[in-house]
Design an enzyme around this catalytic site. Structure first.
Site, PDB file in Angstrom:
ATOM      1  N   VAL A 193       0.817  -1.222   0.000  1.00 10.06           N
ATOM      2  CA  VAL A 193       0.000   0.000   0.000  1.00 10.06           C
ATOM      3  C   VAL A 193       0.845   1.264   0.000  1.00 10.06           C
ATOM      4  O   VAL A 193       0.324   2.356  -0.171  1.00 10.06           O
ATOM      5  CB  VAL A 193      -0.988   0.044   1.198  1.00 10.06           C
ATOM      6  CG1 VAL A 193      -2.058  -1.008   1.068  1.00 10.06           C
ATOM      7  CG2 VAL A 193      -0.262  -0.081   2.533  1.00 10.06           C
ATOM      8  N   LYS A 195       5.137   2.942  -0.386  1.00  7.91           N
ATOM      9  CA  LYS A 195       6.596   2.814  -0.343  1.00  7.91           C
ATOM     10  C   LYS A 195       7.128   4.079   0.320  1.00  7.91           C
ATOM     11  O   LYS A 195       6.809   5.192  -0.110  1.00  7.91           O
ATOM     12  CB  LYS A 195       7.159   2.697  -1.753  1.00  7.91           C
ATOM     13  CG  LYS A 195       7.074   1.300  -2.295  1.00  7.91           C
ATOM     14  CD  LYS A 195       7.990   1.150  -3.506  1.00  7.91           C
ATOM     15  CE  LYS A 195       8.173  -0.271  -3.859  1.00  7.91           C
ATOM     16  NZ  LYS A 195       7.465  -1.002  -4.685  1.00  7.91           N
ATOM     17  N   GLY A 196       7.880   3.903   1.365  1.00  4.58           N
ATOM     18  CA  GLY A 196       8.457   5.064   2.041  1.00  4.58           C
ATOM     19  C   GLY A 196       9.902   5.225   1.623  1.00  4.58           C
ATOM     20  O   GLY A 196      10.364   4.576   0.685  1.00  4.58           O
ATOM     21  N   GLU A 200       8.782  -0.670   2.639  1.00  3.91           N
ATOM     22  CA  GLU A 200       7.439  -0.787   2.066  1.00  3.91           C
ATOM     23  C   GLU A 200       6.425  -1.022   3.165  1.00  3.91           C
ATOM     24  O   GLU A 200       6.745  -1.584   4.207  1.00  3.91           O
ATOM     25  CB  GLU A 200       7.392  -2.008   1.134  1.00  3.91           C
ATOM     26  CG  GLU A 200       8.221  -1.846  -0.113  1.00  3.91           C
ATOM     27  CD  GLU A 200       8.218  -3.126  -0.943  1.00  3.91           C
ATOM     28  OE1 GLU A 200       7.768  -4.173  -0.452  1.00  3.91           O
ATOM     29  OE2 GLU A 200       8.674  -3.050  -2.097  1.00  3.91           O
ATOM     30  N   VAL A 201       5.189  -0.606   2.867  1.00  4.93           N
ATOM     31  CA  VAL A 201       4.108  -0.917   3.798  1.00  4.93           C
ATOM     32  C   VAL A 201       3.087  -1.786   3.062  1.00  4.93           C
ATOM     33  O   VAL A 201       2.687  -1.466   1.936  1.00  4.93           O
ATOM     34  CB  VAL A 201       3.454   0.368   4.347  1.00  4.93           C
ATOM     35  CG1 VAL A 201       2.273   0.022   5.247  1.00  4.93           C
ATOM     36  CG2 VAL A 201       4.472   1.191   5.118  1.00  4.93           C
ATOM     37  N   LYS A 214       4.904  -2.961   8.036  1.00  7.25           N
ATOM     38  CA  LYS A 214       5.970  -2.126   7.487  1.00  7.25           C
ATOM     39  C   LYS A 214       7.231  -2.976   7.417  1.00  7.25           C
ATOM     40  O   LYS A 214       7.692  -3.505   8.434  1.00  7.25           O
ATOM     41  CB  LYS A 214       6.186  -0.898   8.373  1.00  7.25           C
ATOM     42  CG  LYS A 214       7.196   0.063   7.799  1.00  7.25           C
ATOM     43  CD  LYS A 214       7.076   1.432   8.412  1.00  7.25           C
ATOM     44  CE  LYS A 214       8.142   2.368   7.870  1.00  7.25           C
ATOM     45  NZ  LYS A 214       8.020   3.719   8.385  1.00  7.25           N
ATOM     46  N   ASP A 315      10.009  13.510  13.261  1.00  8.02           N
ATOM     47  CA  ASP A 315       9.771  13.370  11.816  1.00  8.02           C
ATOM     48  C   ASP A 315       8.277  13.502  11.539  1.00  8.02           C
ATOM     49  O   ASP A 315       7.697  12.712  10.769  1.00  8.02           O
ATOM     50  CB  ASP A 315      10.307  12.021  11.310  1.00  8.02           C
ATOM     51  CG  ASP A 315      10.451  12.001   9.787  1.00  8.02           C
ATOM     52  OD1 ASP A 315      10.404  13.087   9.158  1.00  8.02           O
ATOM     53  OD2 ASP A 315      10.595  10.898   9.216  1.00  8.02           O
TER      54      ASP A 315
HETATM   55  P1  ADP Z   1       7.416   7.396   4.870  1.00  8.14           P
HETATM   56  O1  ADP Z   1       8.786   6.824   4.961  1.00  8.14           O
HETATM   57  O2  ADP Z   1       7.208   8.251   3.698  1.00  8.14           O
HETATM   58  O3  ADP Z   1       6.970   8.005   6.143  1.00  8.14           O
HETATM   59  P2  ADP Z   1       6.073   4.970   5.465  1.00  8.14           P
HETATM   60  O4  ADP Z   1       7.000   3.867   5.107  1.00  8.14           O
HETATM   61  O5  ADP Z   1       5.922   5.288   6.899  1.00  8.14           O
HETATM   62  O6  ADP Z   1       6.434   6.203   4.607  1.00  8.14           O
HETATM   63  O7  ADP Z   1       4.667   4.619   4.876  1.00  8.14           O
HETATM   64  C1  ADP Z   1       4.471   4.613   3.464  1.00  8.14           C
HETATM   65  C2  ADP Z   1       3.017   4.704   3.161  1.00  8.14           C
HETATM   66  O8  ADP Z   1       2.370   3.522   3.558  1.00  8.14           O
HETATM   67  C3  ADP Z   1       2.290   5.811   3.920  1.00  8.14           C
HETATM   68  O9  ADP Z   1       2.429   7.050   3.283  1.00  8.14           O
HETATM   69  C4  ADP Z   1       0.858   5.295   3.856  1.00  8.14           C
HETATM   70  O10 ADP Z   1       0.272   5.567   2.611  1.00  8.14           O
HETATM   71  C5  ADP Z   1       1.035   3.785   3.971  1.00  8.14           C
HETATM   72  N1  ADP Z   1       0.863   3.344   5.351  1.00  8.14           N
HETATM   73  C6  ADP Z   1       1.787   3.358   6.319  1.00  8.14           C
HETATM   74  N2  ADP Z   1       1.304   2.856   7.469  1.00  8.14           N
HETATM   75  C7  ADP Z   1       0.023   2.501   7.223  1.00  8.14           C
HETATM   76  C8  ADP Z   1      -1.040   1.940   8.024  1.00  8.14           C
HETATM   77  N3  ADP Z   1      -0.849   1.621   9.294  1.00  8.14           N
HETATM   78  N4  ADP Z   1      -2.240   1.736   7.462  1.00  8.14           N
HETATM   79  C9  ADP Z   1      -2.415   2.053   6.165  1.00  8.14           C
HETATM   80  N5  ADP Z   1      -1.472   2.578   5.362  1.00  8.14           N
HETATM   81  C10 ADP Z   1      -0.264   2.821   5.871  1.00  8.14           C
HETATM   82 MG    MG Z   2       6.936   6.990   7.720  1.00  9.90          MG
END
Ligand code: ADP
Ligand code: MG
Length: 488
Positions: A193, A195-196, A200-201, A214, A315
């Site tokens: 869902v 990619k940070g 990945e999430v 995550k 952050d």
């Molecule tokens: P970043 O490094 O940009 O902060 P993350 O790795 O934390 O990104 O998360 C990437 C994306 O995954 C988020 O922007 C969000 O769209 C999705 N995401 C993260 N955690 C959740 C969650 N608990 N439920 C649903 N979607 C999530």
């Molecule tokens: Mg994040």
């Protein structure tokens, strides 16, 4: 064999003619012509080899009265005589020693082991029970991650996530380590869902319930360690902080996989949500309030058994805030957080080489004047970032039928992926701030939020509002709006 027969026969041959009583006796052995014999004394002789379990037994008749032949017992040979009909029929002299020996061997060796094992199991069970009771009773603030293995993973059983988390809310915010591992290994990954920057999430399924997984890239293992540590040692259950479920480290194909399993929120991040959705001023206030509730919960130190240390996020940004189905937000990603306890003024900065997101960095971070050994400094950088998030939400709020497109902070002043220097020039040197449209002043909610964000953006960190002050102001605003609604 031949020797024995000769010996038996020699016993039988010794006779005397004085007694007149004759008896039928059982005859057994090579000397017997028939199964019975007639004599004045019946006898049984037995011979046992010391190295053998076998007993060589002979029965027969003496044609004498009981005599000295009936008393020739040695260690290996025994004789018994009797004088009545077939009195030697069922006589055995050597006791069947082998069987009792085995039984007593069992009694002596196996029984104590069995008893010891039962005792150990009983002790382990009582210890586990005691631990569980203590956990429920004393509601300790901290659990020692890695020392909770005693809790059997079988408690996962058919529980729902709610059951599991409810029954452990008293013991730090984390499930027992073994339960976390069990849960993690029962998760099926369904779809990616997001990619940070460092991983990945995924949406995963655990016993039919959605969870977010995550998966950290190995170069961000420090964030996983930090987040795991914080979630497992700090009582962080709060409706505006992302709910933690489990952390797991596995070794796959000789590489280490780091998972952090949390509640899943279908709306995704606030960043995702604002791309596709607009809100009305009440909705905007609701988002803003819920984020500040979460931030205040992080920032304050709570004393007592259900207490927590103060935490600064470091952050905060719209991508690290998730929107729940009730349109309340929760703060995620504690990989960079710092912890402070007033007792002894203890500041735990962690050891993560990662830095915050440049776009959201406060001026003192960009010009590196931040006082890194003061916890207050980190809270003030969170407040700076909160102001930027407020700005992002307000842009997507419909006022008089008008709304702005979604844009990230400083979108019109720095490139898409700004460098540290880009941000420093804009924020520190030129002291620019995001543009605030005039329309915002025409709405009661937006005009309050506008003032707040400006007070989050002071160049001097100490001049900024605190999270607690913002929470109080927004609560007051919400109450006054509700009061007005009731009056109408
Ligand atoms: P970043 O490094 O940009 O902060 P993350 O790795 O934390 O990104 O998360 C990437 C994306 O995954 C988020 O922007 C969000 O769209 C999705 N995401 C993260 N955690 C959740 C969650 N608990 N439920 C649903 N979607 C999530
Ligand atoms: Mg994040």
């Amino acid at each position: 064999m031949l020797q024995r027969d000769i010996w038996v026969l020699s016993l039988a041959i010794v006779t005397s003619a004085k007694d007149i009583s004759y008896y039928n006796c059982t005859c057994q052995g090579v000397h017997c012509l028939e199964k019975t014999c007639v004599g004045r004394t019946c006898f049984v002789t037995e011979e046992k080899q010391s190295d053998s379990r076998e007993i060589y037994r002979v029965r027969g008749c003496f044609n004498t009265n009981i005599n000295e032949n009936c008393h020739g017992n040695t260690k290996v040979t025994k004789v018994q005589c009797c004088t009545s009909e077939f009195c030697n029929e069922n006589v055995t002299i050597f006791k069947p020693v082998e069987e009792p020996q085995v039984t007593s061997l069992l009694l002596v060796t196996v029984l104590p082991i069995v008893l010891f094992v039962i005792f150990l199991m009983l002790f382990a069970f009582l210890f586990w029970k005691l631990k569980q009771n203590n956990r429920k009773k004393s509601l300790p603030t901290l659990i020692d991650f890695g020392h909770t293995d005693i809790v059997n993973a079988s408690i996962v059983g058919d529980s729902t996530l709610g059951d599991l988390l409810d029954c452990t809310t008293g013991s730090g915010s984390g499930l027992p380590f073994l339960v976390q591992r069990t849960v993690a290994r029962q998760v099926t990954l369904m779809e990616c869902v997001g990619k940070g920057r460092y991983g990945e999430v995924w949406r995963g399924l655990w016993q039919g319930e959605d969870v977010a997984v995550k998966i950290f890239s190995s170069r961000d293992e420090q964030s996983w360690f930090r987040e795991t540590e914080i979630y497992n040692t700090v009582l962080l259950r709060h409706e505006n902080i992302l709910g933690f479920i489990a952390s797991d480290m596995t070794s796959r194909n000789s590489s280490t996989q780091l998972w952090l399993i949390t509640h899943y929120h279908d709306n995704g991040s606030l960043y995702d949500y604002l791309q596709r959705t607009t809100v009305d001023p009440e909705g905007c206030l609701q988002l803003a309030l819920s984020i500040i509730y979460g931030l205040v919960h992080l920032h304050v130190e709570i004393f007592g058994t259900q207490g927590k240390p103060a935490i600064a996020h470091r952050d905060l940004k719209s991508r690290n805030i998730l929107v729940k189905s009730n349109k309340q937000c929760c703060i995620a990603d504690l990989g960079l957080a710092v912890i402070h306890t007033q007792n002894g003024d203890y500041l735990d900065i962690g050891s993560n080489p990662r830095v915050g997101t440049k776009r959201y960095m406060a001026p003192e971070v960009l010009d590196e004047t931040i006082c890194t050994d003061s916890f207050e400094s980190y809270k003030r950088t969170d407040v700076w970032a909160y102001g930027l998030v407020l700005w992002e939400i307000c842009r997507r709020t419909i006022i008089n039928g008008m709304v702005e497109d979604y844009r990230p902070p400083f979108y019109d002043m720095v490139p898409h992926d700004p460098s540290f220097e880009d941000m420093k020039k804009v924020v520190c040197v030129d002291q620019q701030r995001p543009n605030i449209p005039n329309t915002w002043s025409s709405d009661k909610i937006l005009s309050t939020l506008m003032k707040i964000m400006k007070e989050c953006w002071y160049q001097g960190p100490s001049a900024r509002l605190t999270a607690l002050r913002i929470k109080k102001t927004l609560n007051k605003l919400k109450n006054s709006l509700e009061q007005r609604k009731q009056d109408c």
